[in-house]
Design a protein around this motif. Structure first.
Motif, PDB file in Angstrom:
ATOM      1  N   LYS A 190      33.338  43.454  33.645  1.00  0.00           N
ATOM      2  CA  LYS A 190      33.861  42.419  32.749  1.00  0.00           C
ATOM      3  C   LYS A 190      35.376  42.587  32.650  1.00  0.00           C
ATOM      4  CE  LYS A 190      30.001  40.593  31.198  1.00  0.00           C
ATOM      5  NZ  LYS A 190      29.694  39.210  31.166  1.00  0.00           N
ATOM      6  N   TYR A 191      36.077  41.487  32.683  1.00  0.00           N
ATOM      7  CA  TYR A 191      37.530  41.538  32.595  1.00  0.00           C
ATOM      8  C   TYR A 191      38.047  40.227  32.024  1.00  0.00           C
ATOM      9  CZ  TYR A 191      37.066  38.791  36.835  1.00  0.00           C
ATOM     10  OH  TYR A 191      36.707  37.819  37.731  1.00  0.00           O
ATOM     11  N   ILE A 192      39.280  40.263  31.590  1.00  0.00           N
ATOM     12  CA  ILE A 192      39.969  39.047  31.172  1.00  0.00           C
ATOM     13  C   ILE A 192      41.294  38.981  31.919  1.00  0.00           C
ATOM     14  CG2 ILE A 192      38.902  38.857  28.893  1.00  0.00           C
ATOM     15  CD1 ILE A 192      41.402  40.126  27.704  1.00  0.00           C
ATOM     16  N   ILE A 193      41.861  37.814  31.975  1.00  0.00           N
ATOM     17  CA  ILE A 193      43.133  37.608  32.658  1.00  0.00           C
ATOM     18  C   ILE A 193      44.274  38.032  31.750  1.00  0.00           C
ATOM     19  CG2 ILE A 193      44.692  35.809  33.518  1.00  0.00           C
ATOM     20  CD1 ILE A 193      42.571  36.089  35.470  1.00  0.00           C
ATOM     21  N   ASN A 194      45.271  38.656  32.333  1.00  0.00           N
ATOM     22  CA  ASN A 194      46.482  39.043  31.617  1.00  0.00           C
ATOM     23  C   ASN A 194      47.365  37.795  31.468  1.00  0.00           C
ATOM     24  OD1 ASN A 194      48.888  40.085  30.697  1.00  0.00           O
ATOM     25  ND2 ASN A 194      48.834  41.876  32.031  1.00  0.00           N
ATOM     26  N   ASN A 208      49.202  23.986  43.280  1.00  0.00           N
ATOM     27  CA  ASN A 208      49.543  24.899  44.373  1.00  0.00           C
ATOM     28  C   ASN A 208      48.454  25.922  44.681  1.00  0.00           C
ATOM     29  OD1 ASN A 208      52.084  23.720  44.832  1.00  0.00           O
ATOM     30  ND2 ASN A 208      53.005  24.925  43.220  1.00  0.00           N
ATOM     31  N   THR A 209      47.588  26.199  43.711  1.00  0.00           N
ATOM     32  CA  THR A 209      46.523  27.171  43.931  1.00  0.00           C
ATOM     33  C   THR A 209      45.174  26.511  44.193  1.00  0.00           C
ATOM     34  OG1 THR A 209      46.030  27.289  41.563  1.00  0.00           O
ATOM     35  CG2 THR A 209      47.597  28.931  42.467  1.00  0.00           C
ATOM     36  N   GLU A 210      45.104  25.209  43.967  1.00  0.00           N
ATOM     37  CA  GLU A 210      43.861  24.450  44.069  1.00  0.00           C
ATOM     38  C   GLU A 210      42.810  24.934  43.064  1.00  0.00           C
ATOM     39  OE1 GLU A 210      42.679  24.357  48.174  1.00  0.00           O
ATOM     40  OE2 GLU A 210      44.378  23.098  48.718  1.00  0.00           O
ATOM     41  N   ILE A 211      43.309  25.440  41.927  1.00  0.00           N
ATOM     42  CA  ILE A 211      42.440  25.759  40.796  1.00  0.00           C
ATOM     43  C   ILE A 211      42.505  24.534  39.885  1.00  0.00           C
ATOM     44  CG2 ILE A 211      42.076  27.259  38.800  1.00  0.00           C
ATOM     45  CD1 ILE A 211      43.688  29.427  40.329  1.00  0.00           C
ATOM     46  N   PRO A 250      36.833  34.952  34.291  1.00  0.00           N
ATOM     47  CA  PRO A 250      37.055  33.997  35.384  1.00  0.00           C
ATOM     48  C   PRO A 250      36.579  34.569  36.724  1.00  0.00           C
ATOM     49  CG  PRO A 250      39.117  34.558  34.273  1.00  0.00           C
ATOM     50  CD  PRO A 250      38.061  35.385  33.671  1.00  0.00           C
ATOM     51  N   SER A 251      36.266  33.691  37.642  1.00  0.00           N
ATOM     52  CA  SER A 251      35.780  34.150  38.945  1.00  0.00           C
ATOM     53  C   SER A 251      36.861  34.964  39.659  1.00  0.00           C
ATOM     54  CB  SER A 251      35.359  32.958  39.810  1.00  0.00           C
ATOM     55  OG  SER A 251      36.507  32.293  40.301  1.00  0.00           O
ATOM     56  N   ILE A 252      36.406  35.863  40.503  1.00  0.00           N
ATOM     57  CA  ILE A 252      37.347  36.669  41.275  1.00  0.00           C
ATOM     58  C   ILE A 252      38.141  35.775  42.216  1.00  0.00           C
ATOM     59  CG2 ILE A 252      35.764  37.282  43.139  1.00  0.00           C
ATOM     60  CD1 ILE A 252      38.370  39.599  41.461  1.00  0.00           C
ATOM     61  N   ASN A 253      37.565  34.666  42.628  1.00  0.00           N
ATOM     62  CA  ASN A 253      38.260  33.704  43.478  1.00  0.00           C
ATOM     63  C   ASN A 253      39.475  33.120  42.749  1.00  0.00           C
ATOM     64  OD1 ASN A 253      38.535  32.115  45.875  1.00  0.00           O
ATOM     65  ND2 ASN A 253      37.691  30.380  44.746  1.00  0.00           N
ATOM     66  N   THR A 254      39.303  32.795  41.476  1.00  0.00           N
ATOM     67  CA  THR A 254      40.407  32.281  40.663  1.00  0.00           C
ATOM     68  C   THR A 254      41.504  33.328  40.531  1.00  0.00           C
ATOM     69  OG1 THR A 254      38.980  30.773  39.420  1.00  0.00           O
ATOM     70  CG2 THR A 254      41.037  31.439  38.353  1.00  0.00           C
ATOM     71  N   VAL A 255      41.107  34.564  40.250  1.00  0.00           N
ATOM     72  CA  VAL A 255      42.074  35.644  40.101  1.00  0.00           C
ATOM     73  C   VAL A 255      42.813  35.883  41.415  1.00  0.00           C
ATOM     74  CG1 VAL A 255      42.387  38.076  39.494  1.00  0.00           C
ATOM     75  CG2 VAL A 255      40.686  36.708  38.278  1.00  0.00           C
ATOM     76  N   ALA A 256      42.089  35.853  42.520  1.00  0.00           N
ATOM     77  CA  ALA A 256      42.699  36.073  43.835  1.00  0.00           C
ATOM     78  C   ALA A 256      43.713  34.979  44.168  1.00  0.00           C
ATOM     79  CB  ALA A 256      41.623  36.145  44.912  1.00  0.00           C
ATOM     80  N   LYS A 257      43.383  33.740  43.849  1.00  0.00           N
ATOM     81  CA  LYS A 257      44.318  32.634  44.107  1.00  0.00           C
ATOM     82  C   LYS A 257      45.591  32.794  43.282  1.00  0.00           C
ATOM     83  CE  LYS A 257      41.046  29.038  45.462  1.00  0.00           C
ATOM     84  NZ  LYS A 257      40.498  27.716  45.125  1.00  0.00           N
ATOM     85  N   ILE A 264      45.805  41.822  42.480  1.00  0.00           N
ATOM     86  CA  ILE A 264      44.747  41.359  41.582  1.00  0.00           C
ATOM     87  C   ILE A 264      44.666  42.262  40.353  1.00  0.00           C
ATOM     88  CG2 ILE A 264      42.225  41.172  41.328  1.00  0.00           C
ATOM     89  CD1 ILE A 264      42.157  40.100  44.207  1.00  0.00           C
ATOM     90  N   GLU A 265      44.804  43.555  40.571  1.00  0.00           N
ATOM     91  CA  GLU A 265      44.703  44.524  39.481  1.00  0.00           C
ATOM     92  C   GLU A 265      45.733  44.284  38.382  1.00  0.00           C
ATOM     93  OE1 GLU A 265      44.943  45.336  42.711  1.00  0.00           O
ATOM     94  OE2 GLU A 265      42.991  46.187  43.176  1.00  0.00           O
ATOM     95  N   GLU A 266      46.867  43.698  38.749  1.00  0.00           N
ATOM     96  CA  GLU A 266      47.907  43.417  37.760  1.00  0.00           C
ATOM     97  C   GLU A 266      47.524  42.256  36.856  1.00  0.00           C
ATOM     98  OE1 GLU A 266      52.122  43.728  39.253  1.00  0.00           O
ATOM     99  OE2 GLU A 266      51.040  43.749  41.166  1.00  0.00           O
TER     100      GLU A 266
END
Length: 70
Positions: free
Chosen positions: A2-6, A27-30, A46-53, A62-64
């Motif tokens: 489980k994680y949240i976005i910074n 620009n990210t297509e999110i 959020p999905s890892i795909n969103t974080v990766a984009k 991603i870790e940041e």
């Protein structure tokens, strides 16, 4: 995991890059609505795909962008 976005880091990166949420979305297509939910803290994991984009767009690891929840 489980994680949240910074969100504070994304806000800072957006200011440095001088881009709006709408521009990041394009620009990210999110989708704008998904990105807005993430930025408002309403997207619990959020999905890892969103974080990766986002990481690719802002040229960070991603870790940041994630904060692990205990």
């Amino acid at each position: 995991m489980k994680y949240i976005i910074n969100v504070e880091l994304i806000d800072k990166l957006m200011m440095e890059k001088r881009v709006s949420l709408s521009q990041v979305s394009q620009n990210t297509e999110i989708s704008y609505s998904n990105l807005r939910e993430v930025m408002m803290g309403n997207s619990k994991s959020p999905s890892i795909n969103t974080v990766a984009k986002l990481a690719d767009y802002f040229i960070v690891r991603i870790e940041e962008l994630i904060i692990k929840k205990v």
